[in-house]
Enzyme design. Structure first.
Site, PDB file in Angstrom:
ATOM      1  N   ARG A   1       0.818  -1.217   0.000  1.00 60.04           N
ATOM      2  CA  ARG A   1       0.000   0.000   0.000  1.00 60.04           C
ATOM      3  C   ARG A   1       0.852   1.267   0.000  1.00 60.04           C
ATOM      4  O   ARG A   1       0.464   2.285  -0.564  1.00 60.04           O
ATOM      5  CB  ARG A   1      -0.961  -0.008   1.195  1.00 60.04           C
ATOM      6  CG  ARG A   1      -1.991   1.124   1.144  1.00 60.04           C
ATOM      7  CD  ARG A   1      -3.077   0.927   2.198  1.00 60.04           C
ATOM      8  NE  ARG A   1      -4.157   1.861   2.006  1.00 60.04           N
ATOM      9  CZ  ARG A   1      -4.307   2.994   2.701  1.00 60.04           C
ATOM     10  NH1 ARG A   1      -3.442   3.322   3.634  1.00 60.04           N
ATOM     11  NH2 ARG A   1      -5.337   3.783   2.472  1.00 60.04           N
TER      12      ARG A   1
ATOM     13  N   ILE B   1      -6.901   7.854  -1.408  1.00 61.01           N
ATOM     14  CA  ILE B   1      -6.881   6.397  -1.425  1.00 61.01           C
ATOM     15  C   ILE B   1      -7.779   5.982  -0.256  1.00 61.01           C
ATOM     16  O   ILE B   1      -7.656   6.532   0.848  1.00 61.01           O
ATOM     17  CB  ILE B   1      -5.443   5.844  -1.283  1.00 61.01           C
ATOM     18  CG1 ILE B   1      -5.439   4.313  -1.331  1.00 61.01           C
ATOM     19  CG2 ILE B   1      -4.755   6.343  -0.033  1.00 61.01           C
ATOM     20  CD1 ILE B   1      -4.036   3.694  -1.339  1.00 61.01           C
ATOM     21  N   SER B   2      -8.692   5.071  -0.498  1.00 59.45           N
ATOM     22  CA  SER B   2      -9.623   4.645   0.555  1.00 59.45           C
ATOM     23  C   SER B   2      -8.878   3.987   1.702  1.00 59.45           C
ATOM     24  O   SER B   2      -7.834   3.369   1.514  1.00 59.45           O
ATOM     25  CB  SER B   2     -10.644   3.656  -0.002  1.00 59.45           C
ATOM     26  OG  SER B   2     -11.438   4.263  -0.981  1.00 59.45           O
ATOM     27  N   GLN B   3      -9.451   4.101   2.891  1.00 59.08           N
ATOM     28  CA  GLN B   3      -8.843   3.444   4.045  1.00 59.08           C
ATOM     29  C   GLN B   3      -8.899   1.934   3.837  1.00 59.08           C
ATOM     30  O   GLN B   3      -9.806   1.414   3.171  1.00 59.08           O
ATOM     31  CB  GLN B   3      -9.531   3.863   5.330  1.00 59.08           C
ATOM     32  CG  GLN B   3     -10.928   3.307   5.515  1.00 59.08           C
ATOM     33  CD  GLN B   3     -11.624   3.919   6.711  1.00 59.08           C
ATOM     34  OE1 GLN B   3     -12.068   5.048   6.640  1.00 59.08           O
ATOM     35  NE2 GLN B   3     -11.694   3.170   7.793  1.00 59.08           N
TER      36      GLN B   3
END
Length: 185
Positions: free
Chosen positions: A76, A102-104
């Site tokens: 990530r 960026i999504s969690q």
């Protein structure tokens, strides 16, 4: 387990005092000192995410062990801007530029689990962003088709995914309203 904790504590104290060489994940040697921990944990646990990271996801109803396993294999930190890489494995969204995030990790895991994917599936993703969700999906399905409306994000994601070896992801720049008709079932 206590031996591993002792070793990590010793290694961290040593590594933060010792200059490190350049490696494939980072461009500047000074930044490597903090990020060497990520690489060590990857080597020990067989993935990038640590045990607390996985426990946090599992505690929040992520029960699909394959989704959890895949998320440990995706780096990530590669999908976030270099100044934010130290926060890449925290469970919150991060800015990626162009007023996008960026999504969690929890949201990525939740959406992926909800799809109930099978190995031969093809997925259409609208909104490539950094490419992280596409990377997670690509480890679970045969093909991922992702459309990004912001050219700079789409181009960056495409280049990163290719560099990381994701050969089953196609990224297209454009409006995803009509989908990707030539790839429709």
């Amino acid at each position: 387990p206590w031996a591993l904790h002792f070793f990590l504590a010793w290694w961290l104290s040593f590594s933060l005092k010792t200059p490190r060489r350049h490696c494939q994940y980072h461009q500047e040697p000074r930044k490597l000192q903090k990020n060497t921990v990520v690489l060590l944990l990857h080597n020990i646990f067989g993935g990038f995410a640590t045990a607390p990271y996985l426990r946090a996801l599992a505690a929040r109803d992520i029960a699909d062990s394959l989704v959890l396993q895949v998320m440990t294999k995706i780096p990530r930190h590669e999908f976030v801007p270099p100044p934010l890489r130290s926060m890449a494995y925290r469970d919150h969204p991060l800015p990626i530029g162009e007023d996008q995030t960026i999504s969690q990790p929890y949201i990525v895991a939740f959406m992926t689990q909800a799809l109930e994917l099978e190995a031969g599936d093809r997925v259409l993703e609208i909104g490539t962003g950094s490419g992280y969700q596409a990377a997670v999906l690509a480890r679970l399905v045969a093909e991922v088709y992702s459309i990004e409306i912001i050219p700079s994000l789409g181009d960056s994601a495409r280049e990163l995914l290719q560099r990381l070896g994701f050969d089953n992801i196609a990224v297209r720049i454009g409006d995803g309203y009509a989908g990707w008709p030539s790839k429709a079932p």
